[in-house]
Design a protein around this motif. Structure first.
Motif, PDB file in Angstrom:
ATOM      1  N   UNK A 193       0.753  -1.308  -0.020  1.00 52.57           N
ATOM      2  CA  UNK A 193       0.123  -0.010  -0.075  1.00 52.57           C
ATOM      3  C   UNK A 193       0.659   1.287   0.022  1.00 52.57           C
TER       4      UNK A 193
ATOM      5  N   UNK B 106      -8.256   2.931   1.874  1.00 48.12           N
ATOM      6  CA  UNK B 106      -7.130   2.612   2.489  1.00 48.12           C
ATOM      7  C   UNK B 106      -6.624   1.159   2.155  1.00 48.12           C
TER       8      UNK B 106
ATOM      9  N   UNK C 271     -14.016  -7.910   8.913  1.00 50.35           N
ATOM     10  CA  UNK C 271     -13.252  -6.687   9.118  1.00 50.35           C
ATOM     11  C   UNK C 271     -13.390  -5.968   7.722  1.00 50.35           C
TER      12      UNK C 271
ATOM     13  N   UNK D 183     -11.747  -1.766  12.783  1.00 47.54           N
ATOM     14  CA  UNK D 183     -10.488  -0.913  12.666  1.00 47.54           C
ATOM     15  C   UNK D 183      -9.600  -1.481  13.657  1.00 47.54           C
ATOM     16  N   UNK D 184      -9.881  -1.617  14.993  1.00 47.31           N
ATOM     17  CA  UNK D 184      -9.192  -2.379  15.881  1.00 47.31           C
ATOM     18  C   UNK D 184      -8.629  -3.692  15.694  1.00 47.31           C
ATOM     19  N   UNK D 185      -9.580  -4.348  15.221  1.00 49.49           N
ATOM     20  CA  UNK D 185      -9.169  -5.871  14.747  1.00 49.49           C
ATOM     21  C   UNK D 185      -8.211  -5.864  13.546  1.00 49.49           C
ATOM     22  N   UNK D 186      -8.417  -4.885  12.657  1.00 48.92           N
ATOM     23  CA  UNK D 186      -7.474  -4.478  11.526  1.00 48.92           C
ATOM     24  C   UNK D 186      -6.251  -4.375  12.315  1.00 48.92           C
ATOM     25  N   UNK D 187      -5.926  -3.777  13.302  1.00 52.43           N
ATOM     26  CA  UNK D 187      -4.455  -3.586  13.908  1.00 52.43           C
ATOM     27  C   UNK D 187      -3.955  -5.004  14.602  1.00 52.43           C
ATOM     28  N   UNK D 188      -4.765  -5.545  14.708  1.00 48.14           N
ATOM     29  CA  UNK D 188      -4.511  -6.923  15.260  1.00 48.14           C
ATOM     30  C   UNK D 188      -4.067  -7.854  14.098  1.00 48.14           C
TER      31      UNK D 188
ATOM     32  N   UNK E 182      -2.755  -6.731  11.435  1.00 47.22           N
ATOM     33  CA  UNK E 182      -1.487  -6.332  10.857  1.00 47.22           C
ATOM     34  C   UNK E 182      -0.252  -6.600  11.944  1.00 47.22           C
ATOM     35  N   UNK E 183      -0.620  -6.563  12.997  1.00 46.85           N
ATOM     36  CA  UNK E 183       0.459  -7.292  13.853  1.00 46.85           C
ATOM     37  C   UNK E 183       0.740  -8.814  13.889  1.00 46.85           C
TER      38      UNK E 183
ATOM     39  N   UNK F 166      -4.794  -6.753   1.951  1.00 50.61           N
ATOM     40  CA  UNK F 166      -5.040  -5.502   2.249  1.00 50.61           C
ATOM     41  C   UNK F 166      -5.165  -4.740   2.975  1.00 50.61           C
ATOM     42  N   UNK F 167      -5.816  -5.356   4.320  1.00 53.90           N
ATOM     43  CA  UNK F 167      -5.999  -4.798   5.452  1.00 53.90           C
ATOM     44  C   UNK F 167      -4.371  -4.670   6.172  1.00 53.90           C
ATOM     45  N   UNK F 168      -3.609  -5.306   6.045  1.00 52.34           N
ATOM     46  CA  UNK F 168      -2.325  -5.177   6.781  1.00 52.34           C
ATOM     47  C   UNK F 168      -1.377  -4.241   5.893  1.00 52.34           C
ATOM     48  N   UNK F 169      -1.620  -4.045   4.437  1.00 57.68           N
ATOM     49  CA  UNK F 169      -0.772  -3.233   3.667  1.00 57.68           C
ATOM     50  C   UNK F 169       0.387  -3.851   2.888  1.00 57.68           C
TER      51      UNK F 169
ATOM     52  N   UNK G 194      -6.480  -1.715  22.403  1.00 57.38           N
ATOM     53  CA  UNK G 194      -6.143  -1.683  20.977  1.00 57.38           C
ATOM     54  C   UNK G 194      -6.412  -0.503  20.087  1.00 57.38           C
ATOM     55  N   UNK G 195      -5.336   0.067  19.495  1.00 52.85           N
ATOM     56  CA  UNK G 195      -5.490   1.167  18.783  1.00 52.85           C
ATOM     57  C   UNK G 195      -6.042   0.918  17.405  1.00 52.85           C
ATOM     58  N   UNK G 196      -7.123   1.648  16.797  1.00 54.60           N
ATOM     59  CA  UNK G 196      -7.714   1.551  15.540  1.00 54.60           C
ATOM     60  C   UNK G 196      -6.623   1.824  14.525  1.00 54.60           C
ATOM     61  N   UNK G 197      -6.559   1.230  13.078  1.00 52.79           N
ATOM     62  CA  UNK G 197      -5.944   1.297  12.087  1.00 52.79           C
ATOM     63  C   UNK G 197      -6.919   1.978  11.223  1.00 52.79           C
TER      64      UNK G 197
ATOM     65  N   UNK H 222      -2.907   1.720   6.158  1.00 49.61           N
ATOM     66  CA  UNK H 222      -1.757   0.885   6.128  1.00 49.61           C
ATOM     67  C   UNK H 222      -0.511   1.641   6.081  1.00 49.61           C
TER      68      UNK H 222
END
Lengths: 479, 103
Positions: free
Chosen positions: A195, A209, A311, A381-386, A388-389, A433-436, B49-52, B55
């Motif tokens: 991305x 995004x 998500x 959006x928070x689960x998206x962070x998880x 990505x992690x 795509x969610x992680x980029x 957890x912070x929102x994303x 990316x």
């Protein structure tokens, strides 16, 4: 020359040696289109005079020693959501049917600067929403490997164009797998860059995004050639990354082995019970092959995989509902007059958008609406962070990951009528795509029952396309 | 799921989308089904957890505040794309306020 695969590098060689002029090259592609486009339907528009004139201009530059690059005169098909000056930009939607683009997308302008000829407007699911190209408002596109089957989507026209030999390469866009999935269905290579790697200026936004432009080609080297041409920071897209971009074609040269490469096998992907036998077999054969080539395989885990579809369909539809608000029949596009302004909006949008687009606008509007925002959009959006992690963690123990692209091979027209079933088939492509991160689909085998192509997906860390392309090309050469 | 009774007419109004009567039943069924599915996110622990939103690790990208002229050729294409024109180069809009006697 009917069935042979054409490549950008091969065409560049023909032009350099004088075996073919650019006009002859383009005429050759037009002849192939004349023979098969009737049954394939890859294009929404193709201005023959314009592409022939561009080819003639390339020939005269080359004759006077002023070729723009060694690719000057090579045609590249363009998905209809990536705008090109003076060409239609309908996104396969009735609401944009009469619209002509006044400007070039940055990716298209960069291709032109290298001498590539933007070659027609390729069919897609309306506004890139779909996995089969069946959501085009204008016509279906058939899979060149079996015309009773879909080419995948949303970049189905781009994949079909390359697989049918209508052009050596095409640009597509990937929001949840829209380059990689049709590439797998049609047996071609499809790259989703990191991305921000490629400017989105002039890519009609679906989910800002997540959207990314990338190439569909017949070789990994060609994917590198096109990435070299289109990547890099663009002042017109503030999300384009300032990282140095180049050397991808060189990095995409196959090597003798995969020694020293650690390939991660995410267990949540490989253990999925929905994987069809033909896909599972190709994946197992490919795993055996990378080991034979000297790579080390390691099991990795992406624990939040099961939530990726949910998500994605919250984040992507929320962004789409905002992005598609601009299509209202006022300044451009189709306007259907109602009794007052509000009624004109309702009618123009109600009749201009197709069923899947309406479904997603409604879902996106709902998850953003008062009372539901926190429960759906913010939580997603928070689960998206998880998610990505998960990717960051997995890339600590491997260089690239290998997974299926799709649970099954290309399906027949009309076979998947339930939207949720269609969404669930995106399970292996959308987390990326969610992680980029970047990813590529390469043809890896054929399904024993249907004979249809099966792809394998390689996932790379952010901005690690050079390594991803090197592994992909070494593997593809040995399959 | 408690939330699965999505009010299609209300949401379609927010989205400025006319839904034909014959589309409504199908949309209701599909969306109830999808909303049921996405509700599974409720089971994930997102405490702290912070929102994303994005990316790309970028923030505050600035550019010079400069005037860039639109080429007249581009302007012509844009005007041709308009559904209705008046006085040559004005885009004609539907009336926004009711006329006299229509209040």
């Amino acid at each position: 020359m009917a069935a042979e695969l054409r490549t950008i590098s091969g065409d560049a060689g023909l032009l350099a040696s004088g075996q073919l002029s650019a006009v002859e090259l383009v005429k050759g592609y037009l002849e192939r289109i004349d023979k098969r486009e009737g049954e394939i339907g890859a294009f929404l528009a193709l201005d023959r005079e314009k592409v022939l004139a561009a080819a003639a201009a390339a020939d005269s530059r080359r004759a006077s020693g002023k070729a723009l690059s060694r690719f000057d005169g090579v045609p590249v098909g363009i998905k209809d959501c990536i705008v090109a000056e003076g060409e239609t930009a309908s996104c396969a939607s009735k609401i944009l049917k009469p619209v002509i683009s006044p400007f070039d997308a940055t990716a298209v302008a960069r291709l032109r600067a290298m001498g590539f000829i933007p070659f027609g407007r390729l069919n897609m699911d309306e506004f890139a929403m779909g996995s089969s190209c069946e959501n085009s408002a204008f016509h279906k596109t058939a899979n060149p490997r079996d015309v009773s089957r879909v080419p995948g989507g949303s970049s189905g026209g781009s994949a079909a164009c390359v697989a049918a030999g209508f052009a050596p390469a095409a640009l597509g866009s990937d929001t949840g797998g829209s380059i990689r999935q049709p590439a797998a269905f049609c047996g071609v290579v499809g790259l989703k860059p990191t991305y921000g790697r490629v400017s989105r200026y002039g890519l009609v936004a679906f989910a800002s995004s997540l959207d990314q432009i990338g190439p569909l080609t017949n070789s990994v080297e060609d994917a590198g050639i096109l990435l070299d041409s289109i990547a890099g920071r663009d002042p017109r897209d503030s999300t384009s990354l300032p990282a140095p971009a180049g050397g991808f074609a060189a990095a995409a040269q196959p090597r003798g082995s995969l020694k020293g490469v650690r390939i991660g096998l995410p267990k949540e992907y490989l253990d999925n019970p929905g994987i069809a036998p033909g896909v599972a077999k190709t994946l197992q054969d490919t795993i055996a092959k990378v080991r034979e080539l000297g790579a080390e395989t390691v099991e990795v885990s992406l624990p939040h995989t099961k939530y990726a579809v949910a998500v994605y369909y919250i984040v992507a539809t929320a962004e789409a509902s905002a992005n598609l608000a601009r299509f209202d029949g006022m300044r451009y596009g189709a306007r259907i007059d109602g009794r007052d302004l509000a009624d004109t909006y309702l009618k123009s949008r109600g009749q201009g958008f197709g069923a899947e687009v309406k479904r997603r606008i409604l879902l996106g509007t709902y998850v953003l609406s008062s009372g539901y925002y926190d429960a759906y959009y913010l939580r997603a959006q928070k689960v998206r962070t998880l998610i990505r992690r998960d990717f960051d963690e997995a890339f600590k123990s491997c260089d690239v990951m290998m997974t299926p692209v799709t649970p099954d091979v290309a399906f027949k027209f009309g076979e998947k009528a339930d939207p949720l079933q269609m969404y669930l088939s995106d399970i292996f492509t959308i987390a990326l795509n969610l992680s980029g991160n970047c990813g590529i689909s390469i043809p890896a085998g054929r399904d024993g029952v249907t004979g249809m192509p099966v792809g394998v997906q390689l996932l790379g860390n952010s901005l690690d396309e050079a390594r991803l392309l090197g592994v992909a090309s070494t593997l593809m050469k040995n399959l | 799921m408690a939330d699965s009774a999505i009010d299609i007419e209300y949401v379609a109004g927010l989205a400025r989308l006319e839904i034909a009567p014959d589309e409504k039943e199908r949309l209701q069924r599909d969306l109830d089904h999808i909303v049921d599915y996405i509700a599974e996110l409720g089971e994930v622990d997102v405490t702290g957890v912070e929102p994303t939103a994005h990316a790309a690790a970028l923030s505050n990208v600035w550019r010079e505040d400069e005037i860039v002229e639109t080429p007249s050729q581009m302007r012509e294409v844009m005007l041709k794309n308009a559904p209705a024109l008046m006085d040559g180069d004005l885009v004609k809009m539907p009336r926004i306020l009711p006329g006299e006697g229509e209040h």
